[in-house]
Design a protein around this motif. Structure first.
Motif, PDB file in Angstrom:
ATOM      1  N   ASP A   1      -7.667   2.460   3.977  1.00 48.86           N
ATOM      2  CA  ASP A   1      -7.742   3.923   4.003  1.00 48.86           C
ATOM      3  C   ASP A   1      -9.147   4.395   3.650  1.00 48.86           C
ATOM      4  O   ASP A   1     -10.017   3.594   3.311  1.00 48.86           O
ATOM      5  CB  ASP A   1      -6.670   4.555   3.117  1.00 48.86           C
TER       6      ASP A   1
ATOM      7  N   GLY B   1      -6.644  12.245  -1.711  1.00 47.36           N
ATOM      8  CA  GLY B   1      -5.457  11.387  -1.596  1.00 47.36           C
ATOM      9  C   GLY B   1      -5.582  10.420  -0.426  1.00 47.36           C
ATOM     10  O   GLY B   1      -4.808   9.461  -0.322  1.00 47.36           O
TER      11      GLY B   1
ATOM     12  N   PHE C   1       2.876  -1.673  -3.069  1.00 44.58           N
ATOM     13  CA  PHE C   1       1.673  -1.235  -2.347  1.00 44.58           C
ATOM     14  C   PHE C   1       0.529  -1.686  -3.234  1.00 44.58           C
ATOM     15  O   PHE C   1       0.218  -1.049  -4.236  1.00 44.58           O
ATOM     16  CB  PHE C   1       1.751   0.281  -2.166  1.00 44.58           C
TER      17      PHE C   1
ATOM     18  N   ASN D   1       0.773   0.566  -6.418  1.00 46.27           N
ATOM     19  CA  ASN D   1       1.590   1.752  -6.239  1.00 46.27           C
ATOM     20  C   ASN D   1       2.984   1.230  -5.927  1.00 46.27           C
ATOM     21  O   ASN D   1       3.132   0.138  -5.369  1.00 46.27           O
ATOM     22  CB  ASN D   1       1.074   2.619  -5.091  1.00 46.27           C
TER      23      ASN D   1
ATOM     24  N   ARG E   1       5.434   2.591  -3.968  1.00 45.26           N
ATOM     25  CA  ARG E   1       5.988   3.438  -2.906  1.00 45.26           C
ATOM     26  C   ARG E   1       5.122   3.209  -1.673  1.00 45.26           C
ATOM     27  O   ARG E   1       4.090   2.554  -1.749  1.00 45.26           O
ATOM     28  CB  ARG E   1       5.865   4.884  -3.351  1.00 45.26           C
TER      29      ARG E   1
ATOM     30  N   GLY F   1       2.370   4.215   1.124  1.00 47.57           N
ATOM     31  CA  GLY F   1       1.115   4.965   1.001  1.00 47.57           C
ATOM     32  C   GLY F   1       1.099   6.168   1.936  1.00 47.57           C
ATOM     33  O   GLY F   1       1.774   6.192   2.953  1.00 47.57           O
ATOM     34  N   ASP F   2       0.298   7.137   1.557  1.00 56.30           N
ATOM     35  CA  ASP F   2       0.113   8.307   2.392  1.00 56.30           C
ATOM     36  C   ASP F   2      -1.391   8.543   2.500  1.00 56.30           C
ATOM     37  O   ASP F   2      -2.021   8.844   1.489  1.00 56.30           O
ATOM     38  CB  ASP F   2       0.807   9.511   1.717  1.00 56.30           C
ATOM     39  N   PRO F   3      -2.042   8.301   3.631  1.00 54.45           N
ATOM     40  CA  PRO F   3      -1.522   8.232   5.002  1.00 54.45           C
ATOM     41  C   PRO F   3      -1.310   6.830   5.586  1.00 54.45           C
ATOM     42  O   PRO F   3      -1.121   6.723   6.802  1.00 54.45           O
ATOM     43  CB  PRO F   3      -2.636   8.936   5.775  1.00 54.45           C
ATOM     44  N   GLU F   4      -1.302   5.769   4.783  1.00 55.97           N
ATOM     45  CA  GLU F   4      -1.136   4.420   5.356  1.00 55.97           C
ATOM     46  C   GLU F   4       0.150   4.306   6.177  1.00 55.97           C
ATOM     47  O   GLU F   4       0.177   3.645   7.223  1.00 55.97           O
ATOM     48  CB  GLU F   4      -1.127   3.370   4.240  1.00 55.97           C
TER      49      GLU F   4
HETATM   50  N1  GLY Z   1      -3.464   6.626   0.258  1.00 59.59           N
HETATM   51  C1  GLY Z   1      -3.284   6.240  -1.085  1.00 59.59           C
HETATM   52  C2  GLY Z   1      -1.972   6.519  -1.656  1.00 59.59           C
HETATM   53  O1  GLY Z   1      -0.968   6.751  -1.004  1.00 59.59           O
HETATM   54  O2  GLY Z   1      -1.899   6.464  -2.882  1.00 59.59           O
END
Ligand code: GLY
Ligand code: AMP
Length: 427
Positions: free
Chosen positions: A212, A226, A269, A285, A287, A289-292
């Motif tokens: 990312d 983020g 993650f 993490n 959960r 990922g966002d935006p993965e």
């Molecule tokens: N892109 C990083 C996250 O979801 O924490």
């Protein structure tokens, strides 16, 4: 089966989009969801951190499976509460979510189970932390222990900078309670990658890799966000590296969590640094990922819902995941001013045109609908535009081709998402 997804971002849109395609999915709900998610699910106005509200909803709607998107409800014990109500849930218990919610917990686990990570010390006394920094010298990394929405990390190039970061976090209250305790750690160099693996408490199964871009501007400049974009797979995670990460990091973590009496259910993650001597863990993490996620799920050929349901039921053993032989790349469109202050309410046009692009998709994150029915901006990161193609270079083209159909002058995006992988493909 009746499925409930918890959350309202681009990650949850991608999850709902994938679940809606599943033959197992009879009815899909999302709480609270967003206008993009409405195309696939019934959105219900219960907030993602309202644990008792979500449990009531699960019972009332006779939900068979709950998928928790963000980390905050997990750290509050949502998965425990859903499971206590007798419903399978994807996501770790409150105890296991400490892997993300407490950096100190994660580091102590690594030490105990010999998982490669940066050398570190934990501090609750700022003077002791400063003395340690003086002794170690710079560059050095200062991290708030708790959840700080990705903002609790300072890479200090000088001892003075490190001391200022200690003061800000521990006495200045920059991250509230999350920063009262800190971790000071060794600065590592190498290439970063994100590594995802499912875990059902016993077994772990490799899911996918991604990379990312956290910095807000082109050239990886400006403050961290983020995430302004991501692509999958990560070229640095070849098959040999994947096997090493599973053996040296993921499997020992799953085993360690089980031994500690807090078996992990959900997705690891792992933020990795691929150093000269091998993969080392930066952070966990607990959960997607966002935006993965918006860059991984379009590549998945297998049924996501059955894989995640099997994970939640402790039956990952028989699961095999199959992937399309292509790359995907997601570009985030954010409101002007993000990650600082930004305005809400501007109208986003061109979404219908973007929807017609083949091999591209627009995921909604911070969007809302106004009284006239237009889609408007309602957050910092507003859209995630993903394209897919045989190579990352072509996937990048697809993503920007889709992006360029969108007409939203109050928003911006980076134009160089994937640059490192594109340069590698040119070689
Ligand atoms: N892109 C990083 C996250 O979801 O924490
Ligand atoms: P984290 O929130 O722990 O993922 O840290 C945010 C970012 O800071 C990471 O993505 C890395 O780019 C960087 N970072 C964190 N810890 C270290 C470290 N020990 N050495 C080098 N960079 C780091």
């Amino acid at each position: 089966m009746k499925v409930l997804v918890v959350g309202s971002g681009g990650r949850e849109h991608a999850l709902c989009w994938a679940f809606a395609k599943s033959p197992l999915c009879a009815e899909l709900f999302c709480a609270p969801g967003n206008p993009g998610i409405e195309a696939h699910a019934t959105c219900l106005p219960v907030k993602a951190d309202d644990v008792s509200g979500l449990v009531s909803l699960t019972i009332e709607k006779k939900i068979d499976f709950v998928m928790v998107g963000p980390e905050v409800p997990l750290a509050l014990g949502l998965a425990d509460a859903i499971r206590a109500a007798g419903v399978p849930c994807f996501g770790p218990s409150k105890a296991a979510a400490q892997l993300e919610a407490s950096k100190g917990f994660m580091k102590d686990l690594c030490k105990k189970y010999d998982i490669p990570t940066a050398a570190y010390e934990r501090f609750s006394d700022p003077e002791k932390a400063k003395a340690y920094v003086q002794a170690q010298g710079a560059p050095i990394v200062i991290k708030a222990d708790g959840l700080a929405a990705g903002k609790g990390v300072t890479i200090a190039q000088t001892v003075e900078e490190a001391i200022a970061a200690i003061d800000e976090s521990m006495t200045g209250g920059a991250f509230g309670d999350a920063g009262a305790e800190i971790v000071v750690e060794e600065f590592m160099t190498g290439e970063e990658a994100s590594f995802f693996a499912l875990c059902d408490g016993e077994t772990a199964l490799y899911f996918a890799s991604a990379q990312d871009h956290k910095a807000v501007y082109d050239g990886d400049k400006g403050p961290n966000t983020g995430g302004m974009g991501a692509y999958s797979p990560a070229p640095v995670i070849d098959e040999a590296m994947r096997d090493r990460v599973m053996k040296e990091i993921i499997l020992p973590t799953a085993e360690g969590m089980k031994k500690e009496g807090m078996p992990f259910t959900g997705i690891f993650f792992a933020g990795l640094m691929i150093t000269k001597t091998g993969p080392r863990l930066i952070e966990y993490n607990v959960r997607f990922g966002d935006p993965e996620t918006q860059a991984m799920l379009p590549r998945l050929k297998s049924d996501l819902l059955s894989a995640l349901f099997a994970t939640a039921k402790g039956m990952l053993g028989g699961i095999e995941l199959h992937w399309h032989d292509y790359a995907a790349l997601c570009v985030v469109m954010a409101a002007n001013g993000y990650p600082g202050t930004y305005e809400k309410g501007s109208v986003i046009k061109g979404l219908e045109k973007a929807a017609k692009v083949e091999d591209g998709i627009v995921f909604h994150a911070g969007t809302a609908r106004n009284e006239a029915g237009d889609i408007t901006a309602a957050g910092g990161r507003v859209l995630g535009v993903t394209g897919w193609a045989p190579t990352i270079t072509e996937a990048q083209k697809k993503a920007y081709e889709t992006m360029d159909k969108i007409n939203w002058p109050q928003g911006f995006c980076r134009r160089d998402i994937g640059w490192r992988a594109v340069a590698r493909e040119k070689k």
